[in-house]
Motif scaffolding. Structure first.
Motif, mmCIF file in Angstrom:
data_model
loop_
_atom_site.group_PDB
_atom_site.id
_atom_site.type_symbol
_atom_site.label_atom_id
_atom_site.label_comp_id
_atom_site.label_asym_id
_atom_site.label_seq_id
_atom_site.Cartn_x
_atom_site.Cartn_y
_atom_site.Cartn_z
ATOM 1 N N SER A 70 -100.416 -51.197 -5.093
ATOM 2 C CA SER A 70 -99.179 -52.136 -5.490
ATOM 3 C C SER A 70 -99.649 -53.499 -6.043
ATOM 4 N N LEU A 71 -100.846 -54.062 -5.521
ATOM 5 C CA LEU A 71 -101.230 -55.235 -6.368
ATOM 6 C C LEU A 71 -101.314 -55.200 -7.706
ATOM 7 N N GLU A 72 -101.805 -54.024 -8.234
ATOM 8 C CA GLU A 72 -101.939 -53.897 -9.536
ATOM 9 C C GLU A 72 -100.593 -53.832 -10.413
ATOM 10 N N LEU A 73 -99.572 -53.252 -9.802
ATOM 11 C CA LEU A 73 -98.259 -53.256 -10.352
ATOM 12 C C LEU A 73 -97.403 -54.738 -10.374
ATOM 13 N N GLY A 74 -98.299 -55.554 -9.571
ATOM 14 C CA GLY A 74 -97.315 -56.882 -9.255
ATOM 15 C C GLY A 74 -97.330 -57.696 -10.439
ATOM 16 N N ALA A 75 -98.198 -57.805 -11.713
ATOM 17 C CA ALA A 75 -97.954 -58.664 -12.565
ATOM 18 C C ALA A 75 -97.332 -58.161 -13.628
ATOM 19 N N ALA A 76 -96.752 -56.912 -13.866
ATOM 20 C CA ALA A 76 -95.927 -56.436 -14.817
ATOM 21 C C ALA A 76 -94.444 -55.996 -14.160
ATOM 22 N N ALA A 77 -94.741 -56.232 -12.641
ATOM 23 C CA ALA A 77 -93.050 -56.238 -12.041
ATOM 24 C C ALA A 77 -92.414 -57.575 -12.071
ATOM 25 N N GLN A 78 -93.075 -58.540 -12.366
ATOM 26 C CA GLN A 78 -92.547 -60.013 -12.103
ATOM 27 C C GLN A 78 -91.392 -60.291 -13.420
ATOM 28 N N PRO A 79 -90.526 -61.241 -13.287
ATOM 29 C CA PRO A 79 -89.548 -61.514 -14.388
ATOM 30 C C PRO A 79 -90.383 -61.617 -15.570
ATOM 31 N N GLY A 81 -92.001 -59.133 -17.206
ATOM 32 C CA GLY A 81 -92.831 -58.257 -17.329
ATOM 33 C C GLY A 81 -92.168 -56.940 -17.860
ATOM 34 N N ALA A 82 -93.330 -56.046 -18.049
ATOM 35 C CA ALA A 82 -92.738 -54.616 -18.618
ATOM 36 C C ALA A 82 -92.252 -53.891 -17.690
ATOM 37 N N ILE A 83 -92.443 -53.756 -16.372
ATOM 38 C CA ILE A 83 -91.662 -53.060 -15.449
ATOM 39 C C ILE A 83 -90.787 -53.884 -14.361
ATOM 40 N N TYR A 84 -90.317 -55.190 -14.838
ATOM 41 C CA TYR A 84 -89.310 -55.817 -14.081
ATOM 42 C C TYR A 84 -88.249 -54.942 -13.417
ATOM 43 N N THR A 85 -88.096 -55.089 -12.384
ATOM 44 C CA THR A 85 -86.895 -54.644 -11.555
ATOM 45 C C THR A 85 -87.339 -53.063 -10.946
ATOM 46 N N THR A 89 -86.132 -49.374 -7.790
ATOM 47 C CA THR A 89 -86.025 -47.975 -7.991
ATOM 48 C C THR A 89 -86.637 -47.337 -6.585
ATOM 49 N N ASN A 90 -86.340 -45.741 -6.733
ATOM 50 C CA ASN A 90 -86.934 -45.154 -5.667
ATOM 51 C C ASN A 90 -86.627 -45.355 -4.317
ATOM 52 N N GLY A 91 -85.462 -45.963 -3.990
ATOM 53 C CA GLY A 91 -85.031 -46.414 -2.655
ATOM 54 C C GLY A 91 -85.656 -47.760 -2.284
ATOM 55 N N GLY A 92 -86.453 -48.527 -2.955
ATOM 56 C CA GLY A 92 -86.838 -49.934 -2.791
ATOM 57 C C GLY A 92 -88.596 -49.709 -2.625
ATOM 58 N N LEU A 93 -89.226 -50.585 -3.561
ATOM 59 C CA LEU A 93 -90.410 -50.493 -3.775
ATOM 60 C C LEU A 93 -90.989 -51.994 -3.337
ATOM 61 N N ILE A 94 -92.627 -51.956 -3.251
ATOM 62 C CA ILE A 94 -93.160 -53.459 -2.862
ATOM 63 C C ILE A 94 -93.949 -53.578 -4.238
ATOM 64 N N SER A 95 -94.426 -54.637 -4.692
ATOM 65 C CA SER A 95 -95.181 -54.757 -6.037
ATOM 66 C C SER A 95 -96.024 -55.986 -5.737
#
Length: 134
Positions: A70-79, A81-85, A89-95
């Motif tokens: 999950s830590l590795e996904l964090g940077a790209a999931a920030q506003p 980022g490539a996977i922001y939002t 998905t999937n009922g709620g995730l944590i990045s």
């Protein structure tokens, strides 16, 4: 570890997390999921924050479903980022830290562990140890 997540592996992962958390004086929630993100084992240590129950499960699901800590996904999931939002998905995730992928002896993903209730840094370190990577 075998090519699937066995009951003995689940128990060992939880025990490693519990032991390190106790040594560091943290009360945490520990979730172990299979490769499909379905819950296989869970422990809420005495005095663990109830709000972190769901967080631990979502950290584990995130790591398992995306085959990435999950830590590795964090940077790209920030506003911006490539996977922001992604977290919506999937009922709620944590990045953020604390969700760590579990592998078998051949390197295949067999599940993940999620730790929540300490600091984010401690959650990550405990999860890595629980996964045999710390």
């Amino acid at each position: 570890m075998s090519s699937f997540l066995t009951e003995s592996t689940v128990k060992a992962v939880i025990k490693r997390a519990q032991t390190l958390a106790s040594e560091q004086h943290f009360s945490i929630n520990i979730a172990v999921v299979d490769a499909a993100g379905l819950l296989r084992g869970f422990l809420r240590m005495d005095d663990a924050v109830p709000g972190a129950i769901d967080v631990s499960i979502k950290k584990a699901r995130t790591a398992a479903l995306f085959r990435t800590d999950s830590l590795e996904l964090g940077a790209a999931a920030q506003p911006g980022g490539a996977i922001y939002t992604l977290e919506a998905t999937n009922g709620g995730l944590i990045s953020f830290g604390g969700g760590v992928v579990l592998h078998d002896a051949e390197g295949r993903v067999i599940g993940a562990v999620g730790v929540a209730g300490a600091t984010v840094e401690a959650d990550q370190a405990i999860a890595l140890t629980a996964a045999g990577r710390g």
